[in-house]
Design an enzyme around this catalytic site. Sequence first.
Site, PDB file in Angstrom:
ATOM      1  N   PHE A 158       0.843  -1.188   0.000  1.00 11.58           N
ATOM      2  CA  PHE A 158       0.000   0.000   0.000  1.00 11.58           C
ATOM      3  C   PHE A 158       0.890   1.254   0.000  1.00 11.58           C
ATOM      4  CE2 PHE A 158      -2.561   3.155   2.449  1.00 11.58           C
ATOM      5  CZ  PHE A 158      -3.493   3.395   1.463  1.00 11.58           C
ATOM      6  N   ASP A 190       6.743  -3.875   8.224  1.00 13.44           N
ATOM      7  CA  ASP A 190       5.395  -3.374   7.993  1.00 13.44           C
ATOM      8  C   ASP A 190       4.461  -4.580   8.105  1.00 13.44           C
ATOM      9  OD1 ASP A 190       2.974  -2.426   7.146  1.00 13.44           O
ATOM     10  OD2 ASP A 190       3.802  -1.151   5.572  1.00 13.44           O
ATOM     11  N   HIS A 227      -0.617  -6.145   7.503  1.00 17.64           N
ATOM     12  CA  HIS A 227      -1.454  -7.267   7.060  1.00 17.64           C
ATOM     13  C   HIS A 227      -1.264  -8.504   7.939  1.00 17.64           C
ATOM     14  CE1 HIS A 227      -1.207  -5.763   2.561  1.00 17.64           C
ATOM     15  NE2 HIS A 227      -1.728  -4.874   3.382  1.00 17.64           N
ATOM     16  N   GLN A 267      -6.822  -0.032  10.661  1.00 12.32           N
ATOM     17  CA  GLN A 267      -7.785   0.585   9.747  1.00 12.32           C
ATOM     18  C   GLN A 267      -8.892  -0.447   9.471  1.00 12.32           C
ATOM     19  OE1 GLN A 267      -7.681  -0.572   6.328  1.00 12.32           O
ATOM     20  NE2 GLN A 267      -9.329   0.770   5.644  1.00 12.32           N
ATOM     21  N   LYS A 277      -8.637  -4.096   8.222  1.00 15.57           N
ATOM     22  CA  LYS A 277      -7.585  -4.963   8.767  1.00 15.57           C
ATOM     23  C   LYS A 277      -8.144  -6.058   9.678  1.00 15.57           C
ATOM     24  CE  LYS A 277      -4.308  -2.717   6.669  1.00 15.57           C
ATOM     25  NZ  LYS A 277      -5.063  -1.631   6.006  1.00 15.57           N
ATOM     26  N   ARG A 323       7.284  14.996  24.453  1.00 17.48           N
ATOM     27  CA  ARG A 323       7.428  14.991  25.918  1.00 17.48           C
ATOM     28  C   ARG A 323       8.358  13.851  26.337  1.00 17.48           C
ATOM     29  NH1 ARG A 323       1.600  16.280  25.490  1.00 17.48           N
ATOM     30  NH2 ARG A 323       1.407  18.412  26.236  1.00 17.48           N
ATOM     31  N   TYR A 382       4.601  21.104  29.641  1.00 19.67           N
ATOM     32  CA  TYR A 382       4.812  21.944  28.464  1.00 19.67           C
ATOM     33  C   TYR A 382       6.293  22.029  28.111  1.00 19.67           C
ATOM     34  CZ  TYR A 382      -0.114  23.081  28.703  1.00 19.67           C
ATOM     35  OH  TYR A 382      -1.477  22.987  28.712  1.00 19.67           O
ATOM     36  N   ARG A 440      -1.444  10.352  19.342  1.00 21.54           N
ATOM     37  CA  ARG A 440      -1.998   9.369  20.282  1.00 21.54           C
ATOM     38  C   ARG A 440      -3.336   8.810  19.795  1.00 21.54           C
ATOM     39  NH1 ARG A 440      -0.772  14.006  23.695  1.00 21.54           N
ATOM     40  NH2 ARG A 440      -3.017  14.394  23.596  1.00 21.54           N
TER      41      ARG A 440
HETATM   42  C1  LIG Z   1       0.970  -2.677   3.885  1.00 16.60           C
HETATM   43  C2  LIG Z   1       0.340  -1.484   4.555  1.00 16.60           C
HETATM   44  N1  LIG Z   1       1.115  -0.653   5.251  1.00 16.60           N
HETATM   45  C3  LIG Z   1       0.615   0.425   5.879  1.00 16.60           C
HETATM   46  C4  LIG Z   1      -0.737   0.710   5.826  1.00 16.60           C
HETATM   47  C5  LIG Z   1      -1.223   1.978   6.446  1.00 16.60           C
HETATM   48  O1  LIG Z   1      -2.167   1.821   7.417  1.00 16.60           O
HETATM   49  P1  LIG Z   1      -3.271   2.932   7.703  1.00 16.60           P
HETATM   50  O2  LIG Z   1      -4.299   2.846   6.633  1.00 16.60           O
HETATM   51  O3  LIG Z   1      -3.775   2.541   9.059  1.00 16.60           O
HETATM   52  O4  LIG Z   1      -2.590   4.259   7.731  1.00 16.60           O
HETATM   53  C6  LIG Z   1      -1.589  -0.147   5.147  1.00 16.60           C
HETATM   54  C7  LIG Z   1      -3.046   0.126   5.122  1.00 16.60           C
HETATM   55  O5  LIG Z   1      -3.797  -0.122   4.273  1.00 16.60           O
HETATM   56  C8  LIG Z   1      -1.047  -1.265   4.469  1.00 16.60           C
HETATM   57  O6  LIG Z   1      -1.822  -2.103   3.760  1.00 16.60           O
END
Ligand SMILES: Cc1ncc(COP(=O)(O)O)c(C=O)c1O
Length: 420
Positions: A97, A168, A171, A194, A197, A226, A233, A243
Amino acid sequence: MSNTLALLGGTPIRTKPFPTWPIFGREEEEAVLRALRSGNWGRLAGKEVETFERRFAEYHGAKHGIAVVNGTVSLRVALIAAGIEAGDEVIIPPYTFFATASAVVEANATPIFVDVERDTFNIDPAAIEAAITKRTRAIIPVHLGGLPCDMDAIMAIAQRHGLVVIEDAAHAHGSEYKGKRVGAIGHMGSFSFQSSKNLNSGEGGLITTNDDVLAERCRSIHNCGRIPTGAWYEHHVMSANYRLGELAGALLNAQFDRLDEQTNTRDANGRYLDKLLSMIPGIAPQKRDDRTTRNAQHLYCLRYDQGAFGVPRERFLEALAAEGIPASGGYGIPLNRQPMFLEKNFGPYSGYRSARPDIDFGAFPLPNVDRICASEGVWLTQNVLLGTRADMDDIVRAVEKVYDQRHALSGIVEAAGASA
Ligand SMILES: Cc1ncc(COP(=O)(O)O)c(C=O)c1O
């Protein structure tokens, strides 16, 4: 039952829908109400996100978990925590992605695209090695669809060249490589929650790590710079408020209780499909070997051979859809050839200029990803893999039927072509 393809007027293999997503019930309602009624809706005062961070990190064999607003920000925070900056190069696959690449650009570094292995769809360790320069600082292997990358080879390369590895794992919630969960095999792992997922709260993300220093940096960067001993602050590094909120945290705590069982179901169905679909000519499931002890199967991927079926992938997908099987061609454009990269539309993030001012992203030779995007890649989504054995049998029967009737299908293509 008639063997005529449903696309040509025959009876479809199935009309019943596959499981829908998300799956939720009373547990999720109660969790969200608990957070709502607590009055603590932000991360700072509540306990939901903190609890989830601990549970999720533990589940992945990581000492630390830092929840953030999404899985793009988790990559960005991890890169910045690793000290990546303008002039640095980060090696990534082009079959992923957009976020994997955009996070690198947002860290002001230069993404260097290297090809994937044709059979696993995952980044090719030999191609990583060949792309290393004196500016290379990090590698982001993407566990595509949930299939772990060749982490032994990748970690060995990283060690030899002093590189940071950020997995990453957007998935790959709960995927296992040689019995070890992904996300804490590299120096850091990045997850997304997201809505599509395997574990979701609409939006959300998380960084896993076993490294105390990196964890502290990530925590600071996600919380306006922080530090634990500083005044409220007092802000130490370039950072922001990334967050995750408490309502999302509560939802994740409830959804997390379902994750292990759902992952086992998808994994078992994936293995079952691998066995049966690989017997059909022209179909090659994403190659899994013994090192993958569990595959989260966010996607079920396979390679389609137009030569064996006699019709382009899009026609095959249409025929499958008519039989009641929802499949897609997945990513259609290698990331390095997205307009953003061809035109270098990087907004204020021009860090590539200090290292590779003349870089032509579209010119990377990436034959495997080209083929997978253009004509070979086929995906089923994770909700389909939550079906029953009978549902999986329907998928296999539909692909077999399309193969058996391929001449009828190609006849239509030729006729359409002739009249065009
Ligand atoms: C392989 C991969 N990396 C990163 C992300 C990014 O995630 P988000 O959509 O939560 O920002 C996705 C989301 O679709 C993804 O498929």
